[in-house]
Design a protein around this motif. Structure first.
Motif, PDB file in Angstrom:
ATOM      1  N   LYS A 318       0.862  -1.181   0.000  1.00 49.68           N
ATOM      2  CA  LYS A 318       0.000   0.000   0.000  1.00 49.68           C
ATOM      3  C   LYS A 318       0.904   1.239   0.000  1.00 49.68           C
ATOM      4  O   LYS A 318       1.819   1.337   0.815  1.00 49.68           O
ATOM      5  N   ILE A 319       0.657   2.135  -0.949  1.00 48.53           N
ATOM      6  CA  ILE A 319       1.505   3.327  -1.051  1.00 48.53           C
ATOM      7  C   ILE A 319       0.668   4.595  -1.206  1.00 48.53           C
ATOM      8  O   ILE A 319      -0.525   4.548  -1.504  1.00 48.53           O
ATOM      9  N   PHE A 320       1.329   5.711  -0.975  1.00 51.45           N
ATOM     10  CA  PHE A 320       0.755   7.032  -1.213  1.00 51.45           C
ATOM     11  C   PHE A 320       1.556   7.665  -2.351  1.00 51.45           C
ATOM     12  O   PHE A 320       2.772   7.498  -2.411  1.00 51.45           O
ATOM     13  N   VAL A 321       0.877   8.390  -3.234  1.00 52.80           N
ATOM     14  CA  VAL A 321       1.561   9.062  -4.348  1.00 52.80           C
ATOM     15  C   VAL A 321       1.520  10.573  -4.101  1.00 52.80           C
ATOM     16  O   VAL A 321       0.452  11.182  -4.089  1.00 52.80           O
ATOM     17  N   LEU A 322       2.698  11.147  -3.874  1.00 57.19           N
ATOM     18  CA  LEU A 322       2.826  12.589  -3.646  1.00 57.19           C
ATOM     19  C   LEU A 322       3.037  13.299  -4.976  1.00 57.19           C
ATOM     20  O   LEU A 322       3.798  12.833  -5.828  1.00 57.19           O
ATOM     21  N   HIS A 323       2.364  14.425  -5.143  1.00 62.66           N
ATOM     22  CA  HIS A 323       2.525  15.239  -6.349  1.00 62.66           C
ATOM     23  C   HIS A 323       2.789  16.692  -5.940  1.00 62.66           C
ATOM     24  O   HIS A 323       2.028  17.263  -5.165  1.00 62.66           O
ATOM     25  N   VAL A 324       3.875  17.253  -6.427  1.00 61.90           N
ATOM     26  CA  VAL A 324       4.167  18.678  -6.210  1.00 61.90           C
ATOM     27  C   VAL A 324       4.243  19.326  -7.594  1.00 61.90           C
ATOM     28  O   VAL A 324       5.109  18.978  -8.399  1.00 61.90           O
ATOM     29  N   SER A 325       3.342  20.254  -7.861  1.00 59.03           N
ATOM     30  CA  SER A 325       3.287  20.886  -9.181  1.00 59.03           C
ATOM     31  C   SER A 325       4.537  21.700  -9.472  1.00 59.03           C
ATOM     32  O   SER A 325       5.101  22.346  -8.585  1.00 59.03           O
ATOM     33  N   LYS A 326       4.939  21.696 -10.751  1.00 59.66           N
ATOM     34  CA  LYS A 326       6.089  22.511 -11.179  1.00 59.66           C
ATOM     35  C   LYS A 326       5.860  23.993 -10.926  1.00 59.66           C
ATOM     36  O   LYS A 326       6.804  24.771 -10.886  1.00 59.66           O
ATOM     37  N   ALA A 327       4.572  24.376 -10.739  1.00 58.95           N
ATOM     38  CA  ALA A 327       4.250  25.792 -10.510  1.00 58.95           C
ATOM     39  C   ALA A 327       4.783  26.299  -9.169  1.00 58.95           C
ATOM     40  O   ALA A 327       4.938  27.499  -8.984  1.00 58.95           O
ATOM     41  N   VAL A 328       5.075  25.385  -8.224  1.00 55.66           N
ATOM     42  CA  VAL A 328       5.495  25.845  -6.894  1.00 55.66           C
ATOM     43  C   VAL A 328       6.967  25.556  -6.596  1.00 55.66           C
ATOM     44  O   VAL A 328       7.416  25.729  -5.470  1.00 55.66           O
ATOM     45  N   ILE A 329       7.720  25.100  -7.614  1.00 60.03           N
ATOM     46  CA  ILE A 329       9.150  24.845  -7.380  1.00 60.03           C
ATOM     47  C   ILE A 329       9.995  25.651  -8.369  1.00 60.03           C
ATOM     48  O   ILE A 329       9.538  25.967  -9.462  1.00 60.03           O
ATOM     49  N   PRO A 330      11.232  25.993  -7.976  1.00 57.20           N
ATOM     50  CA  PRO A 330      12.119  26.664  -8.929  1.00 57.20           C
ATOM     51  C   PRO A 330      12.448  25.704 -10.073  1.00 57.20           C
ATOM     52  O   PRO A 330      12.711  24.529  -9.823  1.00 57.20           O
ATOM     53  N   LEU A 331      12.425  26.184 -11.300  1.00 51.75           N
ATOM     54  CA  LEU A 331      12.722  25.336 -12.461  1.00 51.75           C
ATOM     55  C   LEU A 331      13.989  25.821 -13.156  1.00 51.75           C
ATOM     56  O   LEU A 331      14.174  27.013 -13.370  1.00 51.75           O
ATOM     57  N   ALA A 332      14.845  24.866 -13.503  1.00 50.80           N
ATOM     58  CA  ALA A 332      16.056  25.207 -14.243  1.00 50.80           C
ATOM     59  C   ALA A 332      15.741  25.285 -15.733  1.00 50.80           C
ATOM     60  O   ALA A 332      14.725  24.763 -16.191  1.00 50.80           O
ATOM     61  N   SER A 333      16.637  25.919 -16.490  1.00 48.84           N
ATOM     62  CA  SER A 333      16.382  26.079 -17.922  1.00 48.84           C
ATOM     63  C   SER A 333      16.317  24.733 -18.642  1.00 48.84           C
ATOM     64  O   SER A 333      15.627  24.594 -19.649  1.00 48.84           O
ATOM     65  N   SER A 334      17.030  23.714 -18.122  1.00 54.92           N
ATOM     66  CA  SER A 334      17.051  22.436 -18.840  1.00 54.92           C
ATOM     67  C   SER A 334      15.695  21.759 -18.899  1.00 54.92           C
ATOM     68  O   SER A 334      15.385  21.080 -19.872  1.00 54.92           O
ATOM     69  N   VAL A 335      14.850  21.921 -17.866  1.00 52.63           N
ATOM     70  CA  VAL A 335      13.545  21.244 -17.908  1.00 52.63           C
ATOM     71  C   VAL A 335      12.557  21.992 -18.815  1.00 52.63           C
ATOM     72  O   VAL A 335      11.506  21.468 -19.158  1.00 52.63           O
ATOM     73  N   LYS A 336      12.937  23.214 -19.207  1.00 50.49           N
ATOM     74  CA  LYS A 336      12.097  23.981 -20.130  1.00 50.49           C
ATOM     75  C   LYS A 336      12.600  23.854 -21.568  1.00 50.49           C
ATOM     76  O   LYS A 336      12.084  24.503 -22.474  1.00 50.49           O
TER      77      LYS A 336
END
Length: 361
Positions: A318-336
């Protein structure tokens, strides 16, 4: 001002880094080894990119490979230090700081030992807040660069005479596979220091504050530990600004190890939630709809609140799936960068880019 990293920061970095590992492997014990060694022999210092001069040199400290318990890997703390020394020698100028390509069970701490011994600062910047399957995804926009880069690799199983020291120069795309091959020849895991750039470039392109985020999350986890699993999960959700997308029993795990050295496949929960895996969790589908996609943080947690890597998952758990939206974290240029997606999409057989680059979501 800079923050001297101490004994209590080691466990926080490992625990916070383990959530941002997004199901990736890495070894918590390797992280602890690096951290404890660093804080016992010196004073590693975490600094923000603003504390460096624009022209200071910053390189990326990395561990390359996917070491399994079946491979004869051996990586010592000294290997990380030696990799930095070789890069400085090749560059002909001192490095002021080291960043890392991603957070993870040990990668959050990759720069600590060289900082303690050589005085390079631990720069509070990462190539990606979370872990990812290809180096390009954390390469702060250097993946396609035609500029010759210096990359070093050090390590290997000494008893089997697999120890290697390597200095390469060339376009990143051409020399990165050489380091992966060296990792394989050394026993599956090698320390690397690569891609020296000016601090001004890091400020523009990296995910700033990435190490602090992992430390803050780890501190929240440690503070909740006496109150049990659900308190830990609550602390993770609150501190990351995330949400639990799904919880339930794993009914099917279909993940295979490919000749490219990737774990690729899917994990399905009883409610039909599907996690798409390429070493890390890259996407989640529910009822045929895409609900999470890299560079969002996607992590599986046990009922005790422990972040589980893909390799730890078994049918019936039995597991829980955590999701953190990209909207609330700093993003580097490589992921864009659209260029980092096609290879992963082809390997996984799903769409990522159109969701990943939709910055309005």
């Amino acid at each position: 001002m800079g923050r001297i990293l101490t004994e209590k920061d080691v466990e926080a970095a490992v625990k916070g880094g383990s959530v941002y590992a997004a199901g990736g492997g890495g070894w918590a014990d390797h992280g602890r080894m690096l951290g404890h060694a660093a804080v016992s022999i010196g004073k590693p210092e975490l600094v923000s990119i603003e504390e460096l001069d624009a022209d200071d040199w910053v390189a990326t400290a990395a561990a390359i490979g996917a070491p399994a318990s079946t491979t004869p890997w051996e990586m010592r703390g000294i290997d990380y230090i030696r990799a930095v020394e070789l890069l400085q020698d090749a560059l002909g100028e001192p490095l002021s700081g080291l960043m890392v390509g991603q957070n993870g069970k040990s990668s959050t701490l990759n720069g600590w030992l060289p900082s303690a011994v050589l005085g390079t600062k631990v720069v509070d910047a990462v190539g990606d807040i979370r872990a990812h399957p290809t180096g390009d995804m954390g390469s702060i926009g250097l993946a396609g660069s035609p500029e010759p880069m210096i990359q070093t690799a050090v390590g290997g199983n000494r008893e089997e005479n697999r120890y290697i020291e390597l200095v390469t120069r060339g376009a990143t795309a051409k020399v990165s596979p050489i380091l992966r091959t060296a990792s394989d020849m050394s026993g599956g895991f090698i320390a690397s220091c690569r891609n020296p750039v000016r601090a001004s470039y890091v400020r523009e392109h990296a995910a700033l504050g990435g190490i602090s985020l992992a430390l803050t999350l780890g501190e929240a986890i440690i503070a909740a530990e006496t109150r049990g699993g659900s308190a830990i999960i609550d602390a993770i959700v609150k501190t990351t600004g995330g949400a639990i997308l799904a919880e339930g029993e794993i009914t099917k795990k279909a993940v295979v190890y490919t000749k490219e050295a990737f774990d690729i496949g899917t994990v399905t929960l009883a409610d039909g939630t599907v996690l798409h895996v390429m070493n890390e969790y890259m996407a989640v589908d529910q009822n045929g709809e895409r609900v999470a996609t890299f560079p969002d943080v996607i992590t599986t947690l046990s009922q005790d609140g422990e972040p589980l890597s893909v390799g730890q998952l078994e049918e019936g758990m039995k597991i829980f799936v955590l999701h953190v939206s990209k909207a609330v974290i700093p993003l580097a240029s490589s992921v864009k960068d659209p260029a980092v997606y096609p290879h992963v999409e082809k390997s996984m057989g799903i769409e990522l880019q159109k969701y990943a680059l939709d910055m309005g979501a």
